[in-house]
Structure formats: structure tokens, C-alpha cells
Design a protein around this motif. Structure first.
Motif, short mmCIF file in Angstrom:
data_model
loop_
_atom_site.label_atom_id
_atom_site.label_comp_id
_atom_site.label_asym_id
_atom_site.label_seq_id
_atom_site.Cartn_x
_atom_site.Cartn_y
_atom_site.Cartn_z
N ALA A 266 -0.89 2.84 0.30
CA ALA A 266 -2.16 2.12 0.18
C ALA A 266 -2.91 2.29 1.50
O ALA A 266 -2.39 1.92 2.55
CB ALA A 266 -1.91 0.63 -0.10
N PRO A 267 -4.11 2.86 1.44
CA PRO A 267 -4.85 3.19 2.68
C PRO A 267 -5.61 2.00 3.22
O PRO A 267 -6.82 2.03 3.36
CB PRO A 267 -5.80 4.29 2.22
N ARG A 268 -4.86 0.95 3.54
CA ARG A 268 -5.49 -0.33 3.94
C ARG A 268 -4.40 -1.28 4.41
O ARG A 268 -3.21 -1.00 4.27
CB ARG A 268 -6.22 -0.95 2.75
N VAL A 269 -4.83 -2.41 4.95
CA VAL A 269 -3.87 -3.48 5.21
C VAL A 269 -3.23 -3.87 3.89
O VAL A 269 -3.81 -3.68 2.82
CB VAL A 269 -4.55 -4.70 5.88
N HIS A 270 -2.01 -4.40 3.97
CA HIS A 270 -1.19 -4.51 2.77
C HIS A 270 -0.53 -5.88 2.71
O HIS A 270 -0.12 -6.42 3.73
CB HIS A 270 -0.12 -3.40 2.82
N ASN A 271 -0.43 -6.42 1.53
CA ASN A 271 0.18 -7.73 1.32
C ASN A 271 1.56 -7.82 1.99
O ASN A 271 1.92 -8.85 2.57
CB ASN A 271 0.28 -7.99 -0.19
N SER A 272 2.31 -6.74 1.96
CA SER A 272 3.66 -6.76 2.55
C SER A 272 3.62 -6.73 4.08
O SER A 272 4.67 -6.74 4.72
CB SER A 272 4.49 -5.60 2.02
N GLY A 273 2.40 -6.72 4.67
CA GLY A 273 2.27 -6.78 6.13
C GLY A 273 1.74 -8.12 6.62
O GLY A 273 1.51 -8.30 7.82
#
Lengths: 354, 354
Positions: A266-273
Motif C-alpha cells: 500500500a503506497p501510503r501510511v497503513h493501519n498496521s503502522g
């Protein structure tokens, strides 16, 4: 390198845009959020909210002219919109990352081309394609639209070849991809960042557990051997370099006895982060803003172990009990309606590093 | 207890209002900032900015009616404004805390009445008062206006009784108080919070170093014996209870061989509590919002040691070097002009607990 006081444009006004806006403000940037919906989560904390549709060329031009750099919280940005925006201001992460992550088939071909291992997959344009692919990949398998899917939407699970026709019909004519199931012991994700100068920094891999097709918890550290964690980080770095990527990327991986399999990027900030908000001096949102602004990246270090838990639908109604838990940080997104399956917030429960 | 979605009204749009707004958003609240200045730091991250003067009765009424509770980032709120606001919505912390902290003389009498020890002090209304007080308290001493002073403004240092006339003239007729100097080994402050139900929680005392009359660094833990730290926390708790206080308070103390001397109290979040942002799961800003909203308080625990350093004036121009430091979290306030002495931001440098 953008100086404090510059304006970051963010496409999308959901919770990711909200937390990006806060991180940008922390570094002294102003933010302008482009989002068709009113009273969106990001608008509560952004300097400006430009409320317009993604096919409104005039609004897109005004948006681009009012900001210094453009980023986004979701990957399904229409190509026409990108054409308009890119002609006026840099869009980061860039076009190639979007082209690849917008199409599951392209993404899998890209990963295979890098020598990485995705799950078995096949392009499905016709029912015959599906029948043939099922014969090769076997069941259970999962049929997914190539584009615009997230959180389990646009997917049909196939446990018996006899379900092929029904599953194909569920795609409603959209180009699709069949994915074989992978037997994995853990699902992990790596939140990785790369700056315009090629500097790369990764956070420690987190271990993900899903519930009803939506991320439920991310646990840090992931309960996998240290060497596997290093493999995961190195693999993420290869993907970023191959794309000449600028920004934060989420890389989801399956850990199998045979090695790591790339589930999706995913080319973005991610829920798992989201765990980084309370366990790191520089979190994924600030890391993304730093990359996009050309700033030095944080080094990804963390001071605590942490379990992130999503608050889905009415989960968020337990805020009073959550507020009483020691070591628990609450993050609510300011959404009015707690519809089932809707991400309303998350908590990070931190403990000293083991 | 205010539910997520409610609106917190904040008087004052500086950096404290900015960080309060972000904390409120994190808990799902909306914010409305009341501030006469345009493009103020808090307006960048608040839902609404009501730009009006503190003597604009109509605007004050509209503000109060549009929010669910009112708090503030500075203690010098005009009494007339409070009268209007209080008639419409609760103002937290309440009137008594403001009455006492708005006047240095009243504050010192209040502290003495509690059995706490302020520095030697005397009320100065005339030059004769000053002459008499200097004879009793001695020099060096410091003459301060009773009201509206901060960061060393409205103060005159007296090292010789012959300077009395000049110092008195510098007060320009304002009621004043003479404070004797205290020989202290450390200056510490306690950031304490109290909820409407009487629950109290304190953060660990921080050790403050000033430069040119402005806070320079706060170091956690303070380098004083554990027993003194406990004394400081207990003392802060007594002050909060005596005022039936709701919200976060900053209590500045001098540590002397004879015990703790109370320097001053501030009925709001405090510069010497900024370290909590990167060392605690619940920081002072969220703690204040929790108290004001009637939520359970965080327990004040911290996971790291930390040194907070203010970025004054052109200090903030070093952002690129600061961004390269591992373990350093940057907080910039979005102010355009780096005037000398102006607080432009701060950094928190965190390390594992010793």
C-alpha cells in the motif's frame, strides 16, 4: 526540502489524512485536505478543506496551486486527477507506485519481476480463465477485482470449483485476479519509508490479526525469529528502491515455513503502522510527511512494545473503560456514525520492551 | 462526562491552545478556538477559529453557545469575559483558580494560608512600602507587577536599596509585590491534574533551567532525591484540592536545603510539561482535556527519560539538524516570525529510563 510554513496537500479526508495533518502541523507545515465529503475526519485538524469531487478539474487545479507538494491517503486516485495535479506540483509517492498498487495483477507481476514471491495468482478476464486457473491453483482460492478493493470488498472466496460461475458473476464484469491460499504461520507487515535522496528507514515488523476481513490487532514485536524480521525489512527496502519511492509504504507479508510471501503493498501510511504513534519518537505519519517534504527521516527506533487494536463500529463506545486502562493511548477519528465495519478509532497499549 | 463529538472551547490561540486542540481531536472532540489574532497557531488545527476581541460580548456569547465546555491556555482572562462565559457554559479550571493566579499577591497569600512556603514577599502600593519591604526582605530582590506578568515581563531586579525609586517607577503605577531571592539548588515543576470527581494524577517532577528569564530546558527525572520528588507531588495535590480544581496545573517549586518553596502556579498546561508528549501514553494536553471533559485521567506514568528544550527565536531554524538526531521529537508551532524571545517550538529528546 520544504521549510516549515509550507503547505502539504493531502488527497483524501479520512482518518489517515487526519493523522497526516496532525503530523504535518507538528513540523510547522500547513495542510490542505482535498475531499468530496463534508465534515470529514481530516477537516477537523487541517488548515484548509477543499470540498470537491475527484473529477472537478478546476478544483484540482486550485488545490495544486495552493500547496507545495501533494500526497494522499488512498491509492485509488483517478488517473485523470493525477494528470492535472502532476502538471502543477510534485505528487509523492509518485505515479509508478500508484500504477502498480492500483491493480492487483500489475502489482503481483511487479513483485514477481523483483524476484519476490507473491501467492500463486492468475489473471481472470473470462469464466474460462477462472476454470483453468482453479484447475491449476486449486481451492480454496479467492477471486478479487483487480482494482478498487479494500477491507475484503470486491472479493469472492471459492472453496469448490463448482462455485466458479457464481464467483465470476460477483465481479460484475470487472477484470479480476485469482489468488491461491497460502498456509502461513503469521501475517506481518513492515512500515517502510524512503526519502527523495534514497535514504530508507523501516519500523520493526508488526504481527497482524484480522477479524471479519478487517485488521483487528498489530503486535510489536512480531512473534517471529529475528532473522525473519530482518528478511522482511530487507525485502521492503528492495520494493521501495525498485519504485524510486518517496514516502511511507505498508508491505504485508505472510510468514511461511518456506519463507516470506508478499501479500500486498500500500503506497501510503497503513493501519498496521498506527502503533508507531505511541512507541516511537517519530511515527509513521510524521515519517511520511518528512519523506514527502524532503526532510531527514526518523530512524524507526521504538522505545516500547505495543499492541494496536482497531475500534470498529460500536467498539469505540467503550471509550470510558479504555480511558481507565493504564498504558493505553486512545485515538478516535471524529466520525459521527458508528456503522458496522467502520473504523472509528484505535488504541495503542504500550509496555516496556521485553 | 462529555462524549466524543462534543466541542471544547479554548480561549487563546497560541501554542498551548494548538496542542490542546490536537489532544482534543485525538479523543474525538471538536474544538473552537477564541483568539483575537488571525492565523494563530491553534487555528491551524482547530475545527473553528472565532476571531474576536476579549471584550466583544456578542462574540463571547456566540462562542459559549457553540461549545459544550470552556477552557483556556492563559490565566489573564478579563473578569468581564468570564462573567459572560460562565453564565452560559462551565469554565474549567474554575473562577477561584483564576482569581488566585491572576494576582501574585493573592496567590502568595493563598499558598501561605495552605501552610506552604512561598519566597518572602510584601505588598507594594507605594514607594514607602517598597523602602520598608527592602529593609525587611533585603537585596537582591525582585519587584513584579501583581497582574499580567509572564516570561520576565513587568519585573525589575533590585540589587541595592538605592534602586528602589527606579524600580518602583518601572511598575508605572501598577500594584506590585516584592519577592525576596531564594537560594535554591534546583528549580522543579510538577504538572498535576484533577478531575471533577476529585481524582488526582501527577507527572514526575521535571527540573527546569531558565535562560534570559525564559524556560530553556526541562529534564526528567529531576536530579533531586526521590523523597523530595514525592514531597513536590503531594504539595501539588494539596493545592489542587484546596481550589476544587478541574484541569492541569503547573506548579513551580524551588528546592532548597530547608525544603520546597512554591515559586508560582499556573492554572493551565505548562511549558515545563511539554516533555510528556513523547514520554507518556497520555500527555499533559490530553490529561487537561480529559479532566475538563470529565473523563478518567491518565495515571501520569512515563516510559522514558527525557530532556525538553525550547526553541526560542531563531533556534527553530536548526530544524534540519534536529531532524537528524535519533530519539528527538520536533514540535514546531507554525509561527511565521521568529522574533527574539518568541517561543517557536520545542524538542523532546528521549532516552530509556535509567
Amino acid at each position: 526540502m520544504l521549510k516549515p510554513g509550507a503547505t502539504i496537500g493531502i488527497l483524501g479526508g479520512g482518518q489517515l489524512g487526519r493523522m497526516l495533518s496532525v503530523a504535518a502541523a507538528r513540523l510547522g507545515f500547513k495542510t490542505c485536505v482535498y475531499e468530496p465529503g463534508g465534515d470529514c475526519p481530516a477537516s477537523h485538524v487541517a488548515n484548509f478543506h477543499l470540498q470537491a469531487a475527484y473529477d472537478d478539474a478546476d478544483a484540482l487545479r486550485r488545490f495544486a496551486q495552493s500547496v507545495d507538494v501533494i500526497t494522499y491517503e488512498f491509492e485509488n486516485i483517478p488517473t485523470d486527477a493525477l494528470d492535472i495535479l502532476e502538471a502543477i506540483r510534485p505528487v509523492r509517492p509518485g505515479r509508478e507506485a500508484l500504477r502498480i498498487s492500483q491493480d492487483r495483477m500489475t502489482e503481483k507481476d511487479f513483485l514477481s519481476g523483483l524476484g519476490l514471491t507473491p501467492a500463486p495468482y492468475a489473471q481472470i478476464d473470462t469464466l474460462d480463465d477462472l476454470t483453468a486457473a482453479l484447475a491449476q491453483i486449486g481451492t480454496p482460492a479467492i477471486l478479487k477485482t483487480r482494482r478498487f478493493g479494500y477491507d475484503g470488498k470486491g472479493q469472492a472466496r471459492i472453496t469448490d470449483p463448482a462455485q466458479a460461475e457464481e464467483a465470476f458473476a460477483a465481479m460484475a464484469g470487472a477484470p479480476a485476479v485469482l489468488e491461491g491460499f497460502v498456509t502461513f504461520t503469521h501475517e506481518v507487515s513492515v512500515i517502510a519509508a524512503r526519502g527523495p535522496d534514497g535514504q530508507i528507514a523501516c519500523f520493526d515488523p508488526g504481527e497482524n490479526v484480522h477479524k471479519d476481513g478487517i485488521l483487528h490487532t498489530t503486535t510489536i514485536p512480531a512473534r517471529i525469529p529475528r532473522s525473519r524480521q530482518t528478511d522482511a525489512v530487507l525485502l521492503a527496502g528492495r520494493i521501495l528502491n525498485a519504485l524510486d519511492y518517496v514516502g511511507v509504504m505498508g508491505v504485508e507479508l505472510f510468514v511461511t515455513p518456506q519463507g516470506l510471501i508478499v501479500n500486498e503493498i500500500a503506497p501510503r501510511v497503513h493501519n498496521s503502522g498506527h502503533w508507531t504513534q505511541n512507541a516511537c519518537p517519530v511515527d509513521q505519519f510524521e515519517q511520511h510527511i518528512r519523506a514527502v517534504a524532503g526532510w531527514p527521516l526518523g530512524d524507526g527506533q521504538r522505545h516500547s512494545d505495543v499492541v494496536m487494536e482497531n475500534l470498529i463500529g460500536t467498539d469505540a463506545d467503550t471509550w470510558e473503560a479504555l480511558a481507565k486502562e493504564p498504558g493505553t493511548a486512545i485515538h478516535l477519528y471524529g466520525k459521527a456514525d458508528a456503522k458496522p465495519g467502520r473504523k472509528m478509532g484505535h488504541v495503542n497499549r504500550i509496555t516496556p520492551r521485553a
